[in-house]
Scaffold this active site. Sequence first.
Site, PDB file in Angstrom:
ATOM      1  CG  ASP A   1      -1.865  -1.182   1.211  1.00 20.66           C
ATOM      2  OD1 ASP A   1      -2.199  -1.678   0.126  1.00 20.66           O
ATOM      3  OD2 ASP A   1      -2.239  -1.637   2.314  1.00 20.66           O
TER       4      ASP A   1
ATOM      5  CE  LYS B   1       2.344  -2.399  -4.344  1.00 18.14           C
ATOM      6  NZ  LYS B   1       2.104  -2.042  -2.932  1.00 18.14           N
TER       7      LYS B   1
ATOM      8  N   GLY C   1      -4.542  -4.174  -3.879  1.00 17.96           N
ATOM      9  CA  GLY C   1      -5.536  -3.125  -4.138  1.00 17.96           C
ATOM     10  C   GLY C   1      -4.739  -1.897  -4.523  1.00 17.96           C
ATOM     11  CG  HIS C   2      -1.949  -1.962  -7.035  1.00 19.47           C
ATOM     12  ND1 HIS C   2      -1.013  -2.498  -7.877  1.00 19.47           N
ATOM     13  CD2 HIS C   2      -1.691  -2.518  -5.819  1.00 19.47           C
ATOM     14  CE1 HIS C   2      -0.238  -3.341  -7.212  1.00 19.47           C
ATOM     15  NE2 HIS C   2      -0.641  -3.378  -5.957  1.00 19.47           N
TER      16      HIS C   2
ATOM     17  CD  GLN D   1       0.704  -8.843  -2.622  1.00 16.75           C
ATOM     18  OE1 GLN D   1       1.346  -9.523  -3.380  1.00 16.75           O
ATOM     19  NE2 GLN D   1      -0.534  -8.464  -2.905  1.00 16.75           N
TER      20      GLN D   1
END
Length: 426
Positions: free
Chosen positions: A13, A16, A40-41, A222
């Site tokens: 988080d 990225k 979750g980007h 990650q």
Amino acid sequence: MKVDVLLGLQWGDEGKGKIVDVLAPRYDVVARFQGGPNAGHTLEFDGIKHVLHQIPSGIFRDKTRNVIGNGVVLDPIVFKAEIEKLQKYHLNVKGNLFISKKATLIIPTHRLLDQAQEKAKGDDKIGSTLKGIGPSYQDKIGRQGLRVGDVLSPNFREKLKKLVDLHLEILKAHDLVFNWSELEGQFLEAIEFLKEFKLIDSEYFLNKELKAGSRVLAEGAQGSLLDIDFGSYPFVTSSSTVSAGACTGLGVAPCHIGEVYGIFKAYSTRVGSGPFPTELINEEGEAMRKQGNEYGSTTGRPRRCGWIDLPSLKYSIMINGVTQLLMMKADVLSIFSRIKICTQYKLNDGTLTDQVPYEQIHANITPVYQEVKGWNCSLKGLVEQNLPMELQNYITFLEKALEVPISLISTGPDRTETIHRFRHPA
Ligand code: GDP
Ligand code: IMO
Ligand code: MG
């Protein structure tokens, strides 16, 4: 040409998604190399916030092709939902998305097994996103997984049944309630949807692109401190999140890796269980969470917050061979008049070290802090030349300690809230 790698140096988080989207116009191809729907980007532009889980973050740039590499675990149900969510933006997803036939499939029983495994661990649970990541990588390594290419085989249903039967047998020992035929129906529908996409031999695709002079950006998921080998085991994810993972997860040789962009927040966060030496379980931590909107992009869970941790950043830089650093969320620290930087750890026996000890979990690491003056002002609309002196000092301090230049500063979630300091063009 070379493959540049962008990856998280902390516990995920870091931002990225935002930066891959910002850098994507400079690249012909963006490729995810590991992880799956646990990611979750977040990308923000034109007042809209998008969260991508499995689709690479170059998808909003119409000239960028996007690859889901062989190192990824792909959940067809999540994939279908994600693509359908994008439909209203009229992107050329079918033209610009390529999926490796060697990517591993997550089947619905993997999610159930994830739940069962976490439940069985009780207080020692990992805090998994429960997306089936661990169990699908277990099947991959156990040489019994299903891969994307298998969906094209005439006996796919047989292969699926064989694996599902194995899983259902294990699940008998657990008291989970589920309706397999319903899940199977959903899964098979999603498989038909997946077949409409370009399922390719992505290692050939990428190497041909490199030979032809295309620029490729590998997008990590990650973070390095969640890596299966180098993270705080067992509180890690099940893939190689480090730069070497880009080689195995895409089929590109180490000699083809170019820049390694290491991305980090100006402070630290972690979601899920596991050691976090600089965690602030107090009002400062809560203020950080509130200011940084630190809630998981995938699960919505509150993220644990704390000060920046240089020993762990140095470790990540070493493992990854980071060539340039990108610092995110500088604006969040604007609320503090004093900022702490963890420069060393003090161990149980009184030893001071700037190395990450093997035994992180019970070692009772006490962070040793150096305090600096905060900038305490809004960074909205600022460019590099007028950044407050205290922030410039913070950047210089980190560059000196980490021995790598900071090439980008992010001052807000939007694409435009980005200060480039690249000494040579990215
Ligand atoms: P990723 O998993 O590394 O892509 O990061 P996430 O998207 O899970 O989390 C990063 C969060 O921080 C998202 O909500 C972003 O919109 C947000 N974000 C990114 N950069 C900045 C920044 O510079 N400042 C602030 N305030 N938010 C940011
Ligand atoms: P992005 O790509 C932050 C964490 C989970 C849990 C551990 C294992 O958005 O940075 P898993 O579901 O992989 O079995 O969970 O890893 N985790 C993440 N934390 N960002 C992520 O991805 C994460 N993906 C997994 O919270 O502690
Ligand atoms: Mg995320």
